[in-house]
Structures are given as C-alpha cells and as structure tokens.
Design a protein around this motif. Structure first.
Motif, PDB file in Angstrom:
ATOM      1  N   GLN A  71       0.821  -1.206   0.000  1.00  8.08           N
ATOM      2  CA  GLN A  71       0.000   0.000   0.000  1.00  8.08           C
ATOM      3  C   GLN A  71       0.858   1.261   0.000  1.00  8.08           C
ATOM      4  OE1 GLN A  71      -1.948  -0.868   3.648  1.00  8.08           O
ATOM      5  NE2 GLN A  71      -2.669  -2.818   2.850  1.00  8.08           N
ATOM      6  N   LEU A  72       2.056   1.184   0.549  1.00 10.08           N
ATOM      7  CA  LEU A  72       2.923   2.351   0.683  1.00 10.08           C
ATOM      8  C   LEU A  72       3.814   2.592  -0.534  1.00 10.08           C
ATOM      9  CD1 LEU A  72       4.070   1.911   4.392  1.00 10.08           C
ATOM     10  CD2 LEU A  72       2.335   3.471   3.508  1.00 10.08           C
ATOM     11  N   VAL A  73       4.107   1.527  -1.283  1.00 10.98           N
ATOM     12  CA  VAL A  73       5.011   1.644  -2.430  1.00 10.98           C
ATOM     13  C   VAL A  73       4.259   1.241  -3.695  1.00 10.98           C
ATOM     14  CG1 VAL A  73       7.201   0.890  -3.430  1.00 10.98           C
ATOM     15  CG2 VAL A  73       6.976   1.114  -0.946  1.00 10.98           C
ATOM     16  N   PRO A  74       3.741   2.235  -4.411  1.00 10.86           N
ATOM     17  CA  PRO A  74       3.026   1.920  -5.660  1.00 10.86           C
ATOM     18  C   PRO A  74       3.944   1.157  -6.621  1.00 10.86           C
ATOM     19  CG  PRO A  74       2.729   4.226  -5.055  1.00 10.86           C
ATOM     20  CD  PRO A  74       3.787   3.658  -4.145  1.00 10.86           C
ATOM     21  N   GLY A  75       3.443   0.103  -7.188  1.00 10.80           N
ATOM     22  CA  GLY A  75       4.243  -0.715  -8.092  1.00 10.80           C
ATOM     23  C   GLY A  75       5.055  -1.781  -7.384  1.00 10.80           C
ATOM     24  N   GLY A  76       5.093  -1.731  -6.071  1.00 16.07           N
ATOM     25  CA  GLY A  76       5.764  -2.762  -5.287  1.00 16.07           C
ATOM     26  C   GLY A  76       7.273  -2.641  -5.239  1.00 16.07           C
ATOM     27  N   MET A  77       7.884  -3.610  -4.626  1.00 18.80           N
ATOM     28  CA  MET A  77       9.338  -3.678  -4.465  1.00 18.80           C
ATOM     29  C   MET A  77       9.799  -5.054  -4.917  1.00 18.80           C
ATOM     30  SD  MET A  77       9.510  -2.334  -0.543  1.00 18.80           S
ATOM     31  CE  MET A  77      10.958  -1.339  -0.396  1.00 18.80           C
ATOM     32  N   SER A  78      11.054  -5.133  -5.300  1.00 19.40           N
ATOM     33  CA  SER A  78      11.620  -6.447  -5.613  1.00 19.40           C
ATOM     34  C   SER A  78      11.654  -7.262  -4.315  1.00 19.40           C
ATOM     35  CB  SER A  78      13.036  -6.292  -6.168  1.00 19.40           C
ATOM     36  OG  SER A  78      13.928  -5.895  -5.142  1.00 19.40           O
ATOM     37  N   PRO A  79      11.707  -8.590  -4.426  1.00 21.46           N
ATOM     38  CA  PRO A  79      11.786  -9.391  -3.207  1.00 21.46           C
ATOM     39  C   PRO A  79      12.979  -9.012  -2.321  1.00 21.46           C
ATOM     40  CG  PRO A  79      11.214 -10.796  -5.043  1.00 21.46           C
ATOM     41  CD  PRO A  79      11.536  -9.429  -5.619  1.00 21.46           C
ATOM     42  N   PHE A  80      14.140  -8.725  -2.934  1.00 26.59           N
ATOM     43  CA  PHE A  80      15.299  -8.342  -2.134  1.00 26.59           C
ATOM     44  C   PHE A  80      14.986  -7.121  -1.288  1.00 26.59           C
ATOM     45  CE2 PHE A  80      19.054  -5.874  -1.191  1.00 26.59           C
ATOM     46  CZ  PHE A  80      19.900  -6.815  -0.652  1.00 26.59           C
ATOM     47  N   TRP A  81      14.464  -6.072  -1.919  1.00 20.19           N
ATOM     48  CA  TRP A  81      14.213  -4.828  -1.187  1.00 20.19           C
ATOM     49  C   TRP A  81      13.057  -4.972  -0.209  1.00 20.19           C
ATOM     50  CZ3 TRP A  81      18.013  -2.008  -0.364  1.00 20.19           C
ATOM     51  CH2 TRP A  81      19.017  -1.861  -1.317  1.00 20.19           C
ATOM     52  N   MET A  82      12.087  -5.808  -0.520  1.00 25.00           N
ATOM     53  CA  MET A  82      10.993  -6.055   0.423  1.00 25.00           C
ATOM     54  C   MET A  82      11.557  -6.659   1.714  1.00 25.00           C
ATOM     55  SD  MET A  82       7.732  -6.009   1.203  1.00 25.00           S
ATOM     56  CE  MET A  82       6.618  -6.099  -0.174  1.00 25.00           C
ATOM     57  N   GLY A  83      12.394  -7.686   1.567  1.00 21.52           N
ATOM     58  CA  GLY A  83      12.995  -8.313   2.749  1.00 21.52           C
ATOM     59  C   GLY A  83      13.919  -7.368   3.494  1.00 21.52           C
ATOM     60  N   ALA A  84      14.739  -6.620   2.749  1.00 21.39           N
ATOM     61  CA  ALA A  84      15.710  -5.721   3.377  1.00 21.39           C
ATOM     62  C   ALA A  84      15.022  -4.565   4.095  1.00 21.39           C
ATOM     63  CB  ALA A  84      16.680  -5.190   2.323  1.00 21.39           C
ATOM     64  N   ARG A 137      23.976  -6.243   8.142  1.00 22.87           N
ATOM     65  CA  ARG A 137      23.733  -7.693   8.135  1.00 22.87           C
ATOM     66  C   ARG A 137      22.296  -7.998   7.765  1.00 22.87           C
ATOM     67  NH1 ARG A 137      20.809 -11.041  10.420  1.00 22.87           N
ATOM     68  NH2 ARG A 137      20.079  -9.492  11.890  1.00 22.87           N
ATOM     69  N   SER A 138      21.380  -7.245   8.357  1.00 19.53           N
ATOM     70  CA  SER A 138      19.958  -7.454   8.111  1.00 19.53           C
ATOM     71  C   SER A 138      19.606  -7.215   6.645  1.00 19.53           C
ATOM     72  CB  SER A 138      19.141  -6.515   9.008  1.00 19.53           C
ATOM     73  OG  SER A 138      17.778  -6.582   8.688  1.00 19.53           O
ATOM     74  N   THR A 139      20.193  -6.189   6.053  1.00 23.03           N
ATOM     75  CA  THR A 139      19.900  -5.882   4.646  1.00 23.03           C
ATOM     76  C   THR A 139      20.200  -7.080   3.768  1.00 23.03           C
ATOM     77  OG1 THR A 139      20.316  -3.523   4.936  1.00 23.03           O
ATOM     78  CG2 THR A 139      20.524  -4.394   2.697  1.00 23.03           C
ATOM     79  N   PHE A 140      21.413  -7.610   3.883  1.00 25.62           N
ATOM     80  CA  PHE A 140      21.806  -8.707   3.005  1.00 25.62           C
ATOM     81  C   PHE A 140      21.153 -10.029   3.401  1.00 25.62           C
ATOM     82  CE2 PHE A 140      25.173  -5.580   2.374  1.00 25.62           C
ATOM     83  CZ  PHE A 140      25.068  -5.436   0.990  1.00 25.62           C
ATOM     84  N   ALA A 141      21.157 -10.336   4.686  1.00 23.57           N
ATOM     85  CA  ALA A 141      20.591 -11.614   5.131  1.00 23.57           C
ATOM     86  C   ALA A 141      19.111 -11.711   4.786  1.00 23.57           C
ATOM     87  CB  ALA A 141      20.802 -11.788   6.633  1.00 23.57           C
ATOM     88  N   ASN A 142      18.350 -10.669   5.102  1.00 22.64           N
ATOM     89  CA  ASN A 142      16.907 -10.738   4.892  1.00 22.64           C
ATOM     90  C   ASN A 142      16.502 -10.415   3.458  1.00 22.64           C
ATOM     91  OD1 ASN A 142      15.942 -11.410   7.637  1.00 22.64           O
ATOM     92  ND2 ASN A 142      17.117  -9.586   8.105  1.00 22.64           N
ATOM     93  N   GLY A 143      17.298  -9.597   2.790  1.00 23.00           N
ATOM     94  CA  GLY A 143      17.031  -9.352   1.368  1.00 23.00           C
ATOM     95  C   GLY A 143      17.168 -10.633   0.558  1.00 23.00           C
ATOM     96  N   PHE A 144      18.294 -11.324   0.740  1.00 24.49           N
ATOM     97  CA  PHE A 144      18.502 -12.563  -0.003  1.00 24.49           C
ATOM     98  C   PHE A 144      17.584 -13.683   0.480  1.00 24.49           C
ATOM     99  CE2 PHE A 144      22.640 -10.548  -1.107  1.00 24.49           C
ATOM    100  CZ  PHE A 144      22.423 -10.503  -2.480  1.00 24.49           C
ATOM    101  N   ALA A 145      17.246 -13.683   1.757  1.00 20.88           N
ATOM    102  CA  ALA A 145      16.300 -14.682   2.264  1.00 20.88           C
ATOM    103  C   ALA A 145      14.933 -14.510   1.588  1.00 20.88           C
ATOM    104  CB  ALA A 145      16.160 -14.573   3.781  1.00 20.88           C
TER     105      ALA A 145
END
Length: 164
Positions: A71-84, A137-145
């Motif tokens: 709802q906050l990001v029109p067009g959505g985010m890639s899975p990496f950025w959603m997780g990060a 750490r969170s950016t990479f770990a959760n983005g790639f997860a």
C-alpha cells in the motif's frame, strides 16, 4: 480492514515467541563467549525473557511492515528490497530491546532490571550501539532470504500441482 491487521501482528508475535524459545539458550552461550565468560547449564536461559520479547516484537513488526508495503510503495518492491526494508524497519523498531537483551545475557548487570538497563542505555547514549553493522547484516541476510523465499514459493506453485 483498518490500518493494522491484528492477525498479521499476532502471527508475527507467535513466530517470534517460537524462535525466541529456541534461540535463547544458543544466544546466551554466544554472548557469554563474546564477553569472555565461562558458560554453564544454569545460565542457558539468562535473558531469555528479553530474547523472547525482542523476537516477538521483531517478527510482529516485520510482518506488519510487510503487510503495509504494497500500500505504501506503488508498483511494489523487488523481493530483495521487500525483505531488506521490512527487516530493517523492524530492527529499528525494536533495537533498544536488543541492546537490553545483550546486556541481560552478558551477566554483567545481575542486579538491574531490564527497565533500569534500558534507562541507563538511553541516559548514556548507548541505544544505537552496533546499529550500523546490525542493519548491514539485516539488509543482506533478509534481502537474499526473501529472494529465496519468493523463488521457492513460485516453484511450489508451478511444480507441486504436477507432483500430486
């Protein structure tokens, strides 16, 4: 529907409590080693209440942010950025609890309550210690997860029906 789906928040809390119960003894040993203390069986659950509380708030926050992002990001985010992004927002939300958790598990503050530790950390400007490396750490770990999660989810939707 409202701004907050209580079921999403409750699911996050449940996941966080479950992980906290499993994680607490291992985290206690890790912190004891980091502060160069001998660990023993009696200290396995030292700080476990704070660990479970931190994880419940962390997972709940992540779940709520993940629910809000479309709802906050029109067009959505890639899975990496959603997780990060969602995980980093969750860590920013609960970071003071993480500081207290580490202090509690260290065993260096045996006669202080978690609230007293939090007040002391705030007063002495310690609430943001380790935040930069934690978010990196969170950016990479959760983005790639999240990338892995979405790929497996897509594979399951296409392959599982054929395997039945």
């Amino acid at each position: 529907a409202g701004i907050l789906d209580w079921q999403v928040a409750a699911a996050g809390v449940a996941g966080g409590v479950a992980r906290g119960l499993i994680e607490a003894p291992f985290d206690a040993i890790k912190v004891a080693k980091q502060v160069e203390q001998q660990w023993g069986w009696r200290m396995l659950f030292r700080g476990s209440g704070v660990t479970v509380g931190r994880n419940a708030a962390l997972f709940s926050s992540f779940s709520v942010y993940r629910d809000w992002m479309p709802q906050l990001v029109p067009g959505g985010m890639s899975p990496f950025w959603m997780g990060a992004v969602c995980s980093n927002l969750a860590w920013l939300t609960i970071w003071p609890l993480d500081v207290v958790k580490s202090q509690r598990q260290s065993g260096l503050f045996p006669n202080q309550s978690s609230f007293a530790l939090l007040a002391h950390a705030y007063r002495d400007g310690l609430l943001h210690r380790g935040l930069g490396p934690g978010l990196a750490r969170s950016t990479f770990a959760n983005g790639f997860a999240m990338v892995a999660y979405k790929n497996i989810e897509a594979l399951a939707h296409t392959q599982l029906p054929r395997w039945r």
